[in-house]
Design an enzyme around this catalytic site. Structure first.
Site, PDB file in Angstrom:
ATOM      1  N   PHE A  12       0.815  -1.219   0.000  1.00  0.00           N
ATOM      2  CA  PHE A  12       0.000   0.000   0.000  1.00  0.00           C
ATOM      3  C   PHE A  12       0.857   1.281   0.000  1.00  0.00           C
ATOM      4  CE2 PHE A  12      -2.319   2.820   3.225  1.00  0.00           C
ATOM      5  CZ  PHE A  12      -2.970   3.558   2.253  1.00  0.00           C
ATOM      6  N   THR A  88      11.438 -10.556   9.874  1.00  0.00           N
ATOM      7  CA  THR A  88      11.460  -9.488   8.873  1.00  0.00           C
ATOM      8  C   THR A  88      12.022  -8.206   9.482  1.00  0.00           C
ATOM      9  OG1 THR A  88       9.592 -10.464   7.732  1.00  0.00           O
ATOM     10  CG2 THR A  88      10.018  -8.137   7.291  1.00  0.00           C
ATOM     11  N   ALA A 110      11.129   2.527   7.604  1.00  0.00           N
ATOM     12  CA  ALA A 110       9.722   2.776   7.913  1.00  0.00           C
ATOM     13  C   ALA A 110       9.426   2.119   9.257  1.00  0.00           C
ATOM     14  CB  ALA A 110       8.830   2.190   6.824  1.00  0.00           C
ATOM     15  N   TYR A 141       5.269  -7.409  16.292  1.00  0.00           N
ATOM     16  CA  TYR A 141       5.441  -6.269  15.385  1.00  0.00           C
ATOM     17  C   TYR A 141       6.147  -5.119  16.101  1.00  0.00           C
ATOM     18  CZ  TYR A 141       4.116  -2.673  11.961  1.00  0.00           C
ATOM     19  OH  TYR A 141       4.122  -1.660  11.035  1.00  0.00           O
ATOM     20  N   THR A 172      -2.582   5.094   8.424  1.00  0.00           N
ATOM     21  CA  THR A 172      -2.700   5.731   7.108  1.00  0.00           C
ATOM     22  C   THR A 172      -3.757   4.986   6.291  1.00  0.00           C
ATOM     23  OG1 THR A 172      -0.346   6.272   7.247  1.00  0.00           O
ATOM     24  CG2 THR A 172      -1.349   6.436   5.082  1.00  0.00           C
TER      25      THR A 172
END
Ligand code: UDP
Length: 307
Positions: A12, A88, A110, A141, A172
């Site tokens: 996205f 990740t 980010a 996360y 967002t």
């Protein structure tokens, strides 16, 4: 010609960022494993490489800039694979920092408002150290991103990647979101369009602050052109409860009723960015309020349904 690598460039945010970089005259290479792609597809004009950041394939450099966005990002997505999410954030960020070192590239991480956890300070300033429960489900996360930030600063301190930027991205929304990403805006809009009740988790008193996609990408672009090494909150401080969001979306589309469902564990009770740093040091602030940003977002989701 400046050449950039965008990890997560088919997602996205990464897709729109890649488009912006192309518009700014960059050559863009996208690295994405297509685990959560935007329905709009990989950005036209960018060179696409399929692969993971944890175990990256050979990438066609040289790179002047690396924008490192790759990660599962919506709560249902990262909760599906907690170990993969941690890997990740940790191993993926290490391999991308090593790539930045090899290319002497500027590296932008980010990061996320989730580094603040369920905040006890409100609104959240960058100095706030956060309140993350490491044993909670969301920690996969939150802690991955906290580690990714710490690793970025460690590479900088040890002189391996001198040119680093850290964006802490708040909620967002906008065209290009996946309708099934499980986030609140995509859920509510698609439920209302389908004539189904909106699913409010908990009593709907929890708050979020929603930033329109183009504003957020503008913030990332400006941060990456600045010399600001400290982390910078990027988001829209317009805060509302999930109940208020449901009312707004019902007014925009149709009143299809509300289903109250259990609140997920460790769901932050409120969130709003303090954006003074971005205002003062980047001259950036969002331009698009929810009233302007929702209609194109609804039109986009409608177009996916109509084909
Ligand atoms: N939420 C909700 N209904 C939904 C999806 C989410 O009430 O169908 C709530 C969720 O519990 C959270 C807020 O909306 O309090 C924002 O959730 P989202 O997944 O969009 O992002 P988060 O800020 O939690 O990462």
């Amino acid at each position: 010609m400046t050449r950039a690598l965008v990890t997560g460039g088919a997602g996205f945010l990464g897709r729109r960022l890649s488009t912006r970089l192309l518009e700014e005259g960059y050559e863009v290479v996208v690295l994405d494993n297509l685990s959560s792609p935007s329905p709009l597809g990989s950005p036209a004009g960018a060179e696409f490489v399929e692969g993971t950041v944890v175990d990256p394939p050979d990438l066609p450099g040289p790179f002047d800039r690396i924008y490192h966005l790759a990660s599962p990002a919506s709560p249902p997505r990262y909760l599906q694979d907690p170990i993969g999410t941690l890997r990740t954030g940790a191993e993926g960020t290490r391999s991308m920092l090593e790539l930045a070192e090899a290319h002497e590239a500027r590296f932008l991480l980010a990061s996320t408002s989730e580094v603040y956890g369920d905040p006890t300070e409100h609104p959240q300033r960058e100095e706030y150290t956060g309140s993350v429960q490491v044993t909670s489900t969301r920690a996969c996360y939150d802690e991955a991103k906290r580690y990714a930030e710490a690793l970025t600063y460690a590479f900088r301190r040890q002189g391996r990647v001198l040119d680093t930027r850290v964006a802490r991205i708040f909620n967002t929304y906008g065209p290009g979101m996946a309708p099934d990403d499980g986030r609140v805006v995509s859920n509510f809009v698609n439920q209302a369009l389908a004539g189904q009740p909106l699913t409010i988790y908990g009593d709907g008193s929890q708050t979020r602050s929603f930033c329109y996609l183009d504003d957020l990408i503008d913030g990332i672009w400006q941060l990456s052109n600045s010399d600001v090494v400290d982390p910078v909150n990027l988001g829209n401080p317009e805060e509302m409860s999930m109940k208020e969001l449901a009312t707004t979306i019902a007014e925009e589309i149709a009143d299809t009723g509300i289903d109250y469902l259990p609140l997920p564990e460790s769901d932050p009770s409120r969130r709003r960015p303090d954006i003074s740093r971005a205002q003062q040091r980047l001259g950036w602030e969002p331009q698009v309020g929810l009233a302007e940003g929702l209609p194109p977002t609804i039109a986009y989701f409608r177009s996916l349904i109509d084909g």
